[in-house]
Scaffold this motif. Structure first.
Motif, PDB file in Angstrom:
ATOM      1  N   UNK A  38       0.856  -1.179   0.000  1.00 42.71           N
ATOM      2  CA  UNK A  38       0.000   0.000   0.000  1.00 42.71           C
ATOM      3  C   UNK A  38       0.890   1.226   0.000  1.00 42.71           C
ATOM      4  N   UNK A  39       0.372   2.307  -0.541  1.00 38.87           N
ATOM      5  CA  UNK A  39       1.070   3.584  -0.437  1.00 38.87           C
ATOM      6  C   UNK A  39       0.146   4.597   0.222  1.00 38.87           C
ATOM      7  N   UNK A  40       0.582   5.092   1.334  1.00 37.55           N
ATOM      8  CA  UNK A  40      -0.148   6.137   2.032  1.00 37.55           C
ATOM      9  C   UNK A  40       0.343   7.506   1.571  1.00 37.55           C
ATOM     10  N   UNK A  90      11.715   2.936  12.053  1.00 39.20           N
ATOM     11  CA  UNK A  90      11.638   1.984  13.146  1.00 39.20           C
ATOM     12  C   UNK A  90      12.192   0.644  12.657  1.00 39.20           C
ATOM     13  N   UNK A  91      12.810  -0.091  13.559  1.00 36.62           N
ATOM     14  CA  UNK A  91      13.403  -1.375  13.181  1.00 36.62           C
ATOM     15  C   UNK A  91      12.356  -2.330  12.592  1.00 36.62           C
ATOM     16  N   UNK A  92      11.136  -2.225  13.076  1.00 36.10           N
ATOM     17  CA  UNK A  92      10.078  -3.150  12.664  1.00 36.10           C
ATOM     18  C   UNK A  92       9.671  -2.981  11.205  1.00 36.10           C
ATOM     19  N   UNK A  93       9.989  -1.828  10.605  1.00 36.23           N
ATOM     20  CA  UNK A  93       9.581  -1.581   9.218  1.00 36.23           C
ATOM     21  C   UNK A  93      10.764  -1.374   8.292  1.00 36.23           C
ATOM     22  N   UNK A  94      11.959  -1.325   8.842  1.00 36.47           N
ATOM     23  CA  UNK A  94      13.146  -1.058   8.036  1.00 36.47           C
ATOM     24  C   UNK A  94      13.295  -2.118   6.956  1.00 36.47           C
ATOM     25  N   UNK A  95      13.529  -1.660   5.726  1.00 32.47           N
ATOM     26  CA  UNK A  95      13.666  -2.570   4.596  1.00 32.47           C
ATOM     27  C   UNK A  95      12.357  -2.902   3.909  1.00 32.47           C
ATOM     28  N   UNK A  96      11.247  -2.569   4.552  1.00 35.63           N
ATOM     29  CA  UNK A  96       9.923  -2.839   3.959  1.00 35.63           C
ATOM     30  C   UNK A  96       9.167  -1.548   3.619  1.00 35.63           C
ATOM     31  N   UNK A  97       9.342  -0.517   4.423  1.00 35.93           N
ATOM     32  CA  UNK A  97       8.645   0.747   4.217  1.00 35.93           C
ATOM     33  C   UNK A  97       9.631   1.803   3.726  1.00 35.93           C
ATOM     34  N   UNK A  98       9.119   2.737   2.918  1.00 44.27           N
ATOM     35  CA  UNK A  98       9.916   3.853   2.440  1.00 44.27           C
ATOM     36  C   UNK A  98       9.126   5.140   2.572  1.00 44.27           C
ATOM     37  N   UNK A 153       3.396  19.376  -1.720  1.00 39.56           N
ATOM     38  CA  UNK A 153       3.042  19.433  -0.295  1.00 39.56           C
ATOM     39  C   UNK A 153       2.546  18.084   0.216  1.00 39.56           C
ATOM     40  N   UNK A 154       3.239  17.033  -0.152  1.00 41.53           N
ATOM     41  CA  UNK A 154       2.787  15.683   0.170  1.00 41.53           C
ATOM     42  C   UNK A 154       3.947  14.824   0.665  1.00 41.53           C
ATOM     43  N   UNK A 155       3.657  14.028   1.669  1.00 39.52           N
ATOM     44  CA  UNK A 155       4.598  13.011   2.136  1.00 39.52           C
ATOM     45  C   UNK A 155       3.952  11.649   1.925  1.00 39.52           C
ATOM     46  N   UNK A 156       4.773  10.676   1.571  1.00 39.93           N
ATOM     47  CA  UNK A 156       4.285   9.344   1.237  1.00 39.93           C
ATOM     48  C   UNK A 156       4.901   8.300   2.169  1.00 39.93           C
ATOM     49  N   UNK A 157       4.189   7.197   2.295  1.00 42.51           N
ATOM     50  CA  UNK A 157       4.738   6.031   2.968  1.00 42.51           C
ATOM     51  C   UNK A 157       4.425   4.817   2.100  1.00 42.51           C
TER      52      UNK A 157
END
Length: 121
Positions: free
Chosen positions: A18-20, A60-68, A76-80
Motif C-alpha cells: 500500500x502507499x499512504x 523503526x526497526x520493525x519496518x526497516x527494509x519494507x517501508x519507504x 506538499x505531500x509526504x508518502x509512505x
C-alpha cells in the motif's frame, strides 16, 4: 499553519503493498520534518518513519527494509510506501509535522486524522 490529510489506507493481504499519502495545506510544508506513526487497537501510538526537510530518513526497526518514506515539497505531500505487509502492521496510520526529526510523538505539532490499514493473514 499546516493541516494534514492522510489517504491510501485499506485492506490488503499479507505480503501485499500500500502507499499512504499525506497532503498538507499551507505554504510552510517544506519547513517541517514529517513523520508517520501508527496505533493498533489497545496499544500506544508508535513511531514508524520520519523524513527531514532535506530528505534524510529514519525508520523503526520493525519496518526497516519494507517501508519507504518520501516527500514531494512541490505537491506538499509526504508518502509512505509499504511493501511486504504483515498482519502486525495493522493499525491506524497518522502523519505528523514537527520542527525537528524525532521518534517521539510529543515532538510533533500537527497531526492528520489517520487512515486505517488492515493486513489479513
Amino acid at each position: 499553519q499546516v493541516q494534514l490529510v492522510e489517504s491510501g489506507g485499506g485492506l490488503v493481504q499479507a505480503g501485499g503493498s500500500l502507499r499512504l499519502s499525506c497532503a498538507a495545506s499551507g505554504r510552510t510544508f517544506s519547513s517541517y520534518a514529517m513523520g508517520w506513526f501508527r496505533q493498533a487497537p489497545g496499544k500506544e501510538r508508535e513511531f514508524v518513519a520520519v523524513i527531514s526537510r532535506s530528505g534524510g530518513t529514519y525508520y523503526a526497526d520493525s519496518v526497516k527494509g519494507r517501508f519507504t518514506i518520501s516527500r514531494d515539497n512541490a505537491k506538499n505531500t509526504v508518502y509512505l510506501q509499504m511493501n511486504s505487509l504483515k498482519p502486525e502492521d495493522t493499525a491506524v496510520y497518522y502523519c505528523a509535522a514537527g520542527d525537528v526529526v524525532a521518534v517521539i510523538s510529543t515532538e510533533y505539532r500537527k497531526w492528520g486524522q489517520g487512515t486505517q490499514v488492515t493486513v489479513s493473514s
